[in-house]
Design a protein around this motif. Structure first.
Motif, short mmCIF file in Angstrom:
data_model
loop_
_atom_site.label_atom_id
_atom_site.label_comp_id
_atom_site.label_asym_id
_atom_site.label_seq_id
_atom_site.Cartn_x
_atom_site.Cartn_y
_atom_site.Cartn_z
N GLY A 10 0.82 -1.21 0.00
CA GLY A 10 0.00 0.00 0.00
C GLY A 10 0.85 1.25 0.00
N SER A 11 0.29 2.31 0.61
CA SER A 11 0.97 3.62 0.66
C SER A 11 2.35 3.52 1.28
N VAL A 12 2.53 2.56 2.20
CA VAL A 12 3.79 2.46 2.93
C VAL A 12 4.64 1.29 2.45
N GLY A 13 4.01 0.13 2.26
CA GLY A 13 4.78 -1.07 1.87
C GLY A 13 5.46 -0.90 0.52
N ILE A 30 4.03 -9.13 -0.16
CA ILE A 30 2.82 -9.96 -0.34
C ILE A 30 1.60 -9.09 -0.07
N ASP A 31 0.63 -9.13 -0.98
CA ASP A 31 -0.59 -8.34 -0.76
C ASP A 31 -1.80 -9.13 -1.25
N SER A 32 -2.87 -9.07 -0.48
CA SER A 32 -4.08 -9.79 -0.88
C SER A 32 -4.81 -9.10 -2.03
N GLY A 39 -5.64 -1.10 -1.27
CA GLY A 39 -6.24 -0.96 0.07
C GLY A 39 -6.63 0.49 0.30
N ASN A 40 -6.21 1.05 1.44
CA ASN A 40 -6.56 2.45 1.73
C ASN A 40 -5.86 3.43 0.80
N ASN A 41 -4.73 2.99 0.23
CA ASN A 41 -4.00 3.92 -0.65
C ASN A 41 -4.91 4.55 -1.70
N GLY A 46 -4.95 12.44 -1.90
CA GLY A 46 -3.71 12.87 -2.56
C GLY A 46 -3.00 14.05 -1.94
N GLY A 47 -3.45 14.48 -0.76
CA GLY A 47 -2.79 15.61 -0.10
C GLY A 47 -1.43 15.20 0.47
N ILE A 48 -0.43 16.06 0.26
CA ILE A 48 0.93 15.78 0.74
C ILE A 48 1.45 17.03 1.43
N THR A 170 -2.99 -13.86 0.60
CA THR A 170 -3.26 -13.34 1.94
C THR A 170 -2.40 -14.05 2.98
N VAL A 171 -1.69 -13.28 3.80
CA VAL A 171 -0.87 -13.86 4.87
C VAL A 171 -1.79 -14.38 5.97
N THR A 172 -1.60 -15.65 6.35
CA THR A 172 -2.48 -16.25 7.36
C THR A 172 -1.74 -16.60 8.65
N MET A 331 -0.91 4.66 10.23
CA MET A 331 -0.59 5.92 9.53
C MET A 331 -1.70 6.96 9.64
N CYS A 332 -2.83 6.59 10.25
CA CYS A 332 -3.96 7.52 10.43
C CYS A 332 -4.34 8.12 9.06
N GLY A 333 -4.57 9.43 9.01
CA GLY A 333 -5.00 10.03 7.73
C GLY A 333 -3.85 10.51 6.88
N GLN A 334 -2.64 9.96 7.11
CA GLN A 334 -1.46 10.55 6.45
C GLN A 334 -0.51 9.56 5.81
N GLY A 335 -0.98 8.33 5.59
CA GLY A 335 -0.06 7.31 5.10
C GLY A 335 0.47 7.57 3.71
N PHE A 336 -0.34 8.20 2.86
CA PHE A 336 0.14 8.48 1.51
C PHE A 336 1.29 9.48 1.56
N MET A 337 1.09 10.56 2.33
CA MET A 337 2.14 11.60 2.38
C MET A 337 3.37 11.14 3.16
N LEU A 338 3.18 10.23 4.12
CA LEU A 338 4.33 9.78 4.92
C LEU A 338 5.09 8.65 4.23
C1 LIG Z 1 -11.13 9.27 2.37
C2 LIG Z 1 -9.67 9.22 2.69
C3 LIG Z 1 -8.85 10.29 2.34
C4 LIG Z 1 -7.48 10.25 2.65
N1 LIG Z 1 -6.67 11.27 2.22
C5 LIG Z 1 -5.36 11.23 2.46
C6 LIG Z 1 -4.49 12.25 1.97
O1 LIG Z 1 -4.92 13.21 1.34
N2 LIG Z 1 -3.16 12.14 2.24
C7 LIG Z 1 -2.64 11.09 2.94
O2 LIG Z 1 -1.44 11.06 3.18
N3 LIG Z 1 -3.44 10.10 3.39
C8 LIG Z 1 -4.78 10.14 3.18
N4 LIG Z 1 -5.59 9.13 3.63
C9 LIG Z 1 -5.01 8.09 4.51
C10 LIG Z 1 -4.26 7.04 3.71
O3 LIG Z 1 -5.11 6.49 2.73
C11 LIG Z 1 -3.78 5.94 4.67
O4 LIG Z 1 -3.13 6.50 5.79
C12 LIG Z 1 -2.78 5.04 3.94
O5 LIG Z 1 -3.30 4.54 2.75
C13 LIG Z 1 -2.34 3.89 4.86
O6 LIG Z 1 -1.28 3.26 4.20
P1 LIG Z 1 -0.86 1.76 4.55
O7 LIG Z 1 0.20 1.38 3.61
O8 LIG Z 1 -0.61 1.69 6.01
O9 LIG Z 1 -2.19 0.94 4.28
P2 LIG Z 1 -2.83 0.46 2.88
O10 LIG Z 1 -2.55 1.43 1.80
O11 LIG Z 1 -4.23 0.09 3.19
O12 LIG Z 1 -1.99 -0.85 2.55
C14 LIG Z 1 -2.08 -2.01 3.35
C15 LIG Z 1 -2.05 -3.21 2.42
O13 LIG Z 1 -1.93 -4.39 3.20
C16 LIG Z 1 -2.63 -5.42 2.56
N5 LIG Z 1 -2.94 -6.48 3.55
C17 LIG Z 1 -3.59 -6.34 4.72
N6 LIG Z 1 -3.67 -7.52 5.36
C18 LIG Z 1 -3.04 -8.44 4.57
C19 LIG Z 1 -2.77 -9.84 4.68
N7 LIG Z 1 -3.17 -10.56 5.74
N8 LIG Z 1 -2.12 -10.44 3.67
C20 LIG Z 1 -1.71 -9.73 2.57
N9 LIG Z 1 -1.93 -8.41 2.42
C21 LIG Z 1 -2.58 -7.77 3.40
C22 LIG Z 1 -3.87 -4.73 2.01
O14 LIG Z 1 -4.42 -5.43 0.92
C23 LIG Z 1 -3.34 -3.36 1.61
O15 LIG Z 1 -3.03 -3.25 0.23
C24 LIG Z 1 -6.94 9.13 3.33
C25 LIG Z 1 -7.76 8.05 3.65
C26 LIG Z 1 -9.11 8.09 3.32
C27 LIG Z 1 -9.97 6.91 3.67
#
Ligand SMILES: Cc1cc2nc3c(=O)[nH]c(=O)nc-3n(C[C@H](O)[C@H](O)[C@H](O)COP(=O)(O)OP(=O)(O)OC[C@H]3O[C@@H](n4cnc5c(N)ncnc54)[C@H](O)[C@@H]3O)c2cc1C
Length: 378
Positions: A10-13, A30-32, A39-41, A46-48, A170-172, A331-338
């Protein structure tokens, strides 16, 4: 046998895989989902920004901003980067004071930010409601980009550098006996180290190695309008609260659409992704009041995703549980930018190359902190 397995593309991995592969580390992600960023990405708007009240987040985001803003020049992909800046506006004395109070700390952390009076904010956001506007902060080097284009660009670059990605898997379970054995619904893999980048599912992944990660996702909705000629530049953020909602923010994407989002108050805990009928009337009323020019623009689509929240609004980074198990989650609401900043810190941590600044970040975001208080601009 891999040197590192990352759970979650996702945004971080994905940027973490890129940073590790650039260092020649044999990495499997590995991603499901069916491809990177599903996922949330893909729900992020898109705010950074490096405009945070927490110094560790400022440091991570300054690195991310460098990656996003130079990506096209360095690698050729158009990721929709636009350096429009961020403005946090104030219509009450309390908000004006709380925004101004944190400026010295933000500047000390290296952020280009200043306080602007209402006339200056009116120039930055032409047509903004002038009634009661006291002023606002402006950080001109913040910006925006497409979360999907960016994640996919990082993915392609990571693959070019030698990282492997397994999608639809999916990791189990995770077992450690010398090395880690990761079991999925399709196979078994071995690695010396593991990084949990599972977003909303980070807590479930932590539980597989006996680590309790306080990551409790809450649901947020967003929307996008039809494209129109550019009429304002910055991301506009209003952190005031009204019945049912806290802050909301919106900006004009590089191809003209206005993208927007609001924070439900109280938070709606859960991992649901179905849109509601509450969101659009709630956010539209507040946006049009703040910026009357938005009244006639048509909304094309809304969607819902999650913020993987922690109790204090700050991510969890670093070693946790068995040796060689790392977390980059919450990452709360900031995972994309972080993301790109976190990727670099995690890659240096996993390869014993942490810098002094990394240690500051890792200390602020360690799992064994008390999780009290919340970041002002979370
Ligand atoms: C409406 C909305 C607006 C937002 N706007 C912004 C913004 O403007 N700027 C910003 O920085 N952030 C924003 N965010 C927050 C941002 O989307 C998240 O903080 C970020 O995507 C989290 O990143 P992540 O990599 O931790 O999770 P994800 O991007 O969700 O990635 C996690 C991945 O792990 C995979 N996964 C989970 N469990 C398993 C498993 N058991 N086996 C295999 N794969 C698995 C999932 O499939 C997923 O792809 C917003 C979120 C929302 C909902």
């Amino acid at each position: 046998m891999y040197e590192i397995i990352i759970i979650g593309a996702g945004s971080v991995g994905t940027p973490t895989a890129m940073s590790l592969a650039e260092r020649g580390i044999r990495t499997l992600v590995i991603d499901s989902g069916s491809s990177a960023g599903q996922g949330n990405n893909k729900c992020a708007i898109g705010g950074i920004r490096a405009t945070h009240s927490d110094q560790a987040k400022v440091a991570l985001s300054l690195h991310s901003l460098k990656t996003f803003s130079t990506w096209e020049e360095a690698h050729g992909d158009d990721i929709g980067w636009h350096m429009g800046g961020y403005t946090f506006v104030a219509y009450t004395e309390a908000i004006s004071e709380s925004l101004q109070e944190i400026i010295p700390g933000q500047q000390k952390a290296g952020l280009n930010i200043g306080w602007h009076d209402s006339d200056e904010i009116k120039k930055l956001v032409p047509g903004i409601n002038p009634n009661g506007l006291l002023g606002g902060t402006f950080s001109p080097e913040d910006g925006s980009a497409s979360p999907m284009e960016s994640c996919y660009a990082f993915y392609r670059h990571a693959v070019k550098q030698g990282a492997e990605f397994h999608f639809g898997e999916t990791v189990t379970s995770i077992k450690k006996k010398g090395t880690f054995t990761i079991t999925t619904d399709k196979g078994e893999y071995e690695a010396a180290q593991v990084i949990n980048c599972a977003g909303s599912f980070a807590r479930e992944i932590g539980a597989m190695v006996g680590v309790d990660l306080p990551v409790y996702p809450d649901m947020h909705e967003a929307g996008i309008t039809e494209p129109v000629k550019r009429f304002f530049n910055p991301m506009v953020v209003d952190i005031s609260r009204t019945a049912g909602s806290a802050n909301y923010y919106f900006y004009q994407y590089s191809t003209g659409q206005v993208v927007f989002c609001i924070t439900p108050d109280p938070p709606e805990l859960g991992k649901g992704t179905e849109e509601t009928s509450v969101f659009l009337p709630q956010v539209a009323r507040r946006m049009v009041k703040l910026y009357p020019r938005l009244a006639n623009i048509k909304v094309r689509r809304i969607w819902r995703g999650c913020y993987p929240q922690t109790p204090d609004g700050t991510p969890i980074l670093g070693q946790a549980g068995p040796e060689g198990f790392f977390v980059a989650a919450g990452m709360c609401g900031q995972g994309f930018m972080l993301g790109p900043g976190v990727g670099e810190v995690m890659a240096r941590l996993a390869t014993d190359q942490s810098t002094e600044q990394d240690r500051m970040v890792l200390n602020a975001m360690r799992l064994d902190r008390e999780f009290i208080g919340t970041e002002v601009l979370k």
